[in-house]
Design a protein around this motif. Structure first.
Motif, PDB file in Angstrom:
ATOM      1  N   LEU A  11       0.852  -1.193   0.000  1.00 30.47           N
ATOM      2  CA  LEU A  11       0.000   0.000   0.000  1.00 30.47           C
ATOM      3  C   LEU A  11       0.881   1.235   0.000  1.00 30.47           C
ATOM      4  CD1 LEU A  11      -2.775   1.394   0.385  1.00 30.47           C
ATOM      5  CD2 LEU A  11      -2.436   1.108   2.851  1.00 30.47           C
ATOM      6  N   VAL A  12       0.579   2.165  -0.891  1.00 36.60           N
ATOM      7  CA  VAL A  12       1.371   3.390  -0.993  1.00 36.60           C
ATOM      8  C   VAL A  12       0.435   4.547  -1.315  1.00 36.60           C
ATOM      9  CG1 VAL A  12       1.880   3.040  -3.443  1.00 36.60           C
ATOM     10  CG2 VAL A  12       3.446   4.397  -2.037  1.00 36.60           C
ATOM     11  N   GLN A  13       0.803   5.730  -0.896  1.00 39.08           N
ATOM     12  CA  GLN A  13       0.004   6.908  -1.217  1.00 39.08           C
ATOM     13  C   GLN A  13       0.288   7.369  -2.640  1.00 39.08           C
ATOM     14  OE1 GLN A  13       0.813   9.859   1.839  1.00 39.08           O
ATOM     15  NE2 GLN A  13      -0.964   9.179   3.016  1.00 39.08           N
ATOM     16  N   ALA A  14      -0.674   8.054  -3.217  1.00 43.47           N
ATOM     17  CA  ALA A  14      -0.493   8.609  -4.543  1.00 43.47           C
ATOM     18  C   ALA A  14       0.744   9.493  -4.582  1.00 43.47           C
ATOM     19  CB  ALA A  14      -1.726   9.404  -4.954  1.00 43.47           C
ATOM     20  N   GLY A  15       1.516   9.357  -5.652  1.00 46.79           N
ATOM     21  CA  GLY A  15       2.761  10.087  -5.775  1.00 46.79           C
ATOM     22  C   GLY A  15       3.967   9.329  -5.256  1.00 46.79           C
ATOM     23  N   GLY A  16       3.718   8.241  -4.560  1.00 46.23           N
ATOM     24  CA  GLY A  16       4.801   7.450  -3.997  1.00 46.23           C
ATOM     25  C   GLY A  16       5.395   6.460  -4.980  1.00 46.23           C
ATOM     26  N   SER A  17       6.299   5.630  -4.462  1.00 50.56           N
ATOM     27  CA  SER A  17       7.017   4.670  -5.299  1.00 50.56           C
ATOM     28  C   SER A  17       7.015   3.292  -4.665  1.00 50.56           C
ATOM     29  CB  SER A  17       8.473   5.114  -5.488  1.00 50.56           C
ATOM     30  OG  SER A  17       8.557   6.360  -6.134  1.00 50.56           O
ATOM     31  N   SER A  61       3.710   0.205 -21.805  1.00 48.15           N
ATOM     32  CA  SER A  61       2.394   0.679 -22.190  1.00 48.15           C
ATOM     33  C   SER A  61       2.366   2.201 -22.045  1.00 48.15           C
ATOM     34  CB  SER A  61       1.319   0.054 -21.308  1.00 48.15           C
ATOM     35  OG  SER A  61       1.403   0.567 -19.987  1.00 48.15           O
ATOM     36  N   ASN A  62       1.488   2.840 -22.782  1.00 47.04           N
ATOM     37  CA  ASN A  62       1.409   4.306 -22.732  1.00 47.04           C
ATOM     38  C   ASN A  62       1.012   4.800 -21.349  1.00 47.04           C
ATOM     39  OD1 ASN A  62       2.144   4.682 -25.404  1.00 47.04           O
ATOM     40  ND2 ASN A  62       0.036   4.561 -26.141  1.00 47.04           N
ATOM     41  N   SER A  63       0.251   4.000 -20.630  1.00 46.24           N
ATOM     42  CA  SER A  63      -0.248   4.433 -19.323  1.00 46.24           C
ATOM     43  C   SER A  63       0.840   4.527 -18.260  1.00 46.24           C
ATOM     44  CB  SER A  63      -1.362   3.497 -18.845  1.00 46.24           C
ATOM     45  OG  SER A  63      -0.871   2.180 -18.703  1.00 46.24           O
ATOM     46  N   VAL A  64       1.967   3.866 -18.468  1.00 44.93           N
ATOM     47  CA  VAL A  64       3.034   3.884 -17.459  1.00 44.93           C
ATOM     48  C   VAL A  64       4.331   4.489 -17.976  1.00 44.93           C
ATOM     49  CG1 VAL A  64       2.028   1.830 -16.405  1.00 44.93           C
ATOM     50  CG2 VAL A  64       4.010   1.598 -17.922  1.00 44.93           C
ATOM     51  N   LYS A  65       4.396   4.776 -19.260  1.00 46.35           N
ATOM     52  CA  LYS A  65       5.631   5.295 -19.849  1.00 46.35           C
ATOM     53  C   LYS A  65       6.042   6.590 -19.153  1.00 46.35           C
ATOM     54  CE  LYS A  65       5.760   4.488 -24.158  1.00 46.35           C
ATOM     55  NZ  LYS A  65       5.506   4.536 -25.610  1.00 46.35           N
ATOM     56  N   GLY A  66       7.305   6.655 -18.782  1.00 42.46           N
ATOM     57  CA  GLY A  66       7.822   7.830 -18.096  1.00 42.46           C
ATOM     58  C   GLY A  66       7.707   7.762 -16.583  1.00 42.46           C
ATOM     59  N   ARG A  67       6.922   6.811 -16.064  1.00 37.93           N
ATOM     60  CA  ARG A  67       6.763   6.656 -14.608  1.00 37.93           C
ATOM     61  C   ARG A  67       7.334   5.325 -14.105  1.00 37.93           C
ATOM     62  NH1 ARG A  67       1.841   6.175 -12.465  1.00 37.93           N
ATOM     63  NH2 ARG A  67       0.892   5.276 -14.354  1.00 37.93           N
ATOM     64  N   PHE A  68       7.225   4.297 -14.909  1.00 34.00           N
ATOM     65  CA  PHE A  68       7.704   2.973 -14.525  1.00 34.00           C
ATOM     66  C   PHE A  68       8.975   2.639 -15.308  1.00 34.00           C
ATOM     67  CE2 PHE A  68       3.369   0.885 -13.260  1.00 34.00           C
ATOM     68  CZ  PHE A  68       3.103   1.964 -12.431  1.00 34.00           C
ATOM     69  N   ASN A  84       7.164   4.723 -10.093  1.00 31.67           N
ATOM     70  CA  ASN A  84       7.230   6.059  -9.495  1.00 31.67           C
ATOM     71  C   ASN A  84       5.971   6.847  -9.839  1.00 31.67           C
ATOM     72  OD1 ASN A  84       9.895   5.488  -8.604  1.00 31.67           O
ATOM     73  ND2 ASN A  84      10.713   6.142 -10.591  1.00 31.67           N
ATOM     74  N   SER A  85       5.755   7.907  -9.103  1.00 28.31           N
ATOM     75  CA  SER A  85       4.591   8.784  -9.344  1.00 28.31           C
ATOM     76  C   SER A  85       3.311   7.967  -9.457  1.00 28.31           C
ATOM     77  CB  SER A  85       4.807   9.607 -10.615  1.00 28.31           C
ATOM     78  OG  SER A  85       5.985  10.385 -10.522  1.00 28.31           O
ATOM     79  N   LEU A  86       3.127   7.067  -8.515  1.00 27.75           N
ATOM     80  CA  LEU A  86       1.981   6.167  -8.579  1.00 27.75           C
ATOM     81  C   LEU A  86       0.661   6.911  -8.442  1.00 27.75           C
ATOM     82  CD1 LEU A  86       3.521   3.229  -6.588  1.00 27.75           C
ATOM     83  CD2 LEU A  86       2.473   3.028  -8.844  1.00 27.75           C
ATOM     84  N   LYS A  87      -0.335   6.396  -9.148  1.00 29.81           N
ATOM     85  CA  LYS A  87      -1.674   6.984  -9.160  1.00 29.81           C
ATOM     86  C   LYS A  87      -2.675   5.935  -8.668  1.00 29.81           C
ATOM     87  CE  LYS A  87      -0.459   9.425 -13.439  1.00 29.81           C
ATOM     88  NZ  LYS A  87      -0.834   9.641 -14.857  1.00 29.81           N
ATOM     89  N   GLN A 118      -0.193  -7.747  -4.949  1.00 34.11           N
ATOM     90  CA  GLN A 118      -1.153  -6.640  -4.909  1.00 34.11           C
ATOM     91  C   GLN A 118      -0.440  -5.310  -4.714  1.00 34.11           C
ATOM     92  OE1 GLN A 118      -4.730  -6.675  -5.117  1.00 34.11           O
ATOM     93  NE2 GLN A 118      -4.410  -4.452  -5.221  1.00 34.11           N
ATOM     94  N   VAL A 119      -0.807  -4.343  -5.532  1.00 37.63           N
ATOM     95  CA  VAL A 119      -0.359  -2.962  -5.365  1.00 37.63           C
ATOM     96  C   VAL A 119      -1.603  -2.098  -5.192  1.00 37.63           C
ATOM     97  CG1 VAL A 119       0.717  -0.987  -6.503  1.00 37.63           C
ATOM     98  CG2 VAL A 119       1.751  -3.258  -6.688  1.00 37.63           C
ATOM     99  N   THR A 120      -1.645  -1.362  -4.099  1.00 38.63           N
ATOM    100  CA  THR A 120      -2.776  -0.487  -3.823  1.00 38.63           C
ATOM    101  C   THR A 120      -2.262   0.930  -3.621  1.00 38.63           C
ATOM    102  OG1 THR A 120      -3.975  -2.297  -2.751  1.00 38.63           O
ATOM    103  CG2 THR A 120      -4.756  -0.054  -2.337  1.00 38.63           C
ATOM    104  N   VAL A 121      -2.805   1.862  -4.385  1.00 34.05           N
ATOM    105  CA  VAL A 121      -2.408   3.262  -4.303  1.00 34.05           C
ATOM    106  C   VAL A 121      -3.590   4.066  -3.778  1.00 34.05           C
ATOM    107  CG1 VAL A 121      -1.453   5.231  -5.535  1.00 34.05           C
ATOM    108  CG2 VAL A 121      -0.895   2.905  -6.288  1.00 34.05           C
ATOM    109  N   SER A 122      -3.396   4.666  -2.634  1.00 39.44           N
ATOM    110  CA  SER A 122      -4.467   5.441  -2.023  1.00 39.44           C
ATOM    111  C   SER A 122      -4.381   6.901  -2.458  1.00 39.44           C
ATOM    112  CB  SER A 122      -4.391   5.339  -0.504  1.00 39.44           C
ATOM    113  OG  SER A 122      -3.180   5.903  -0.035  1.00 39.44           O
ATOM    114  N   SER A 123      -5.532   7.534  -2.525  1.00 41.25           N
ATOM    115  CA  SER A 123      -5.568   8.941  -2.979  1.00 41.25           C
ATOM    116  C   SER A 123      -5.449   9.901  -1.817  1.00 41.25           C
ATOM    117  CB  SER A 123      -6.870   9.204  -3.723  1.00 41.25           C
ATOM    118  OG  SER A 123      -7.975   8.888  -2.910  1.00 41.25           O
TER     119      SER A 123
END
Length: 123
Positions: A11-17, A61-68, A84-87, A118-123
């Motif tokens: 579990l990680v907050q949005a913006g985390g890694s 994939s386009n959805s993660v390019k530049g972040r992963f 990185n910069s998880l959403k 499991q990866v969970t990103v909280s807002s």
């Protein structure tokens, strides 16, 4: 046969890694294309990233390019996914996959799958 074991989800907050790892065993690792897929609740499994064995060529994939970023350590038979910069929309079960064919892997039909983490990103 190839066995794949993922680790590193959580579990990680949005913006985390987070960094996921996938340890492979059973056959020479360098001859396999390795990849990551994910599946969110109620959605189909989707391709995230792949890395070829011999030259380390990567596809995203386009959805993660530049972040992963996907990488591999052939000496350790391990592939990584640095996220990185998880959403919140990155929340999913992430699966490691392997195939001797990069085309087979990126088309979503690899021969080998891990059990998922499991990866969970909280807002």
């Amino acid at each position: 046969q190839v066995q794949l074991v993922e680790s590193g989800g959580g579990l990680v907050q949005a913006g985390g890694s987070l960094r996921l790892s996938c340890a492979a065993s059973g056959r020479p690792f360098i001859y396999f294309a390795m990849g990551w897929f994910r599946q969110a609740p109620g959605k189909e499994r989707e391709f995230v990233a792949s890395i070829w064995g011999s030259d380390g060529n990567t596809v995203y994939s386009n959805s993660v390019k530049g972040r992963f970023a996907v990488s591999r350590d052939n000496a350790k038979n391990t592939v990584y996914l640095q996220m990185n910069s998880l959403k919140p929309e990155d929340t999913a079960v992430y699966f490691c996959a392997a195939d001797s064919s990069l085309i087979q892997l990126t088309s979503g039909r690899p021969d080998y799958w891990g059990q998922g983490t499991q990866v969970t990103v909280s807002s």
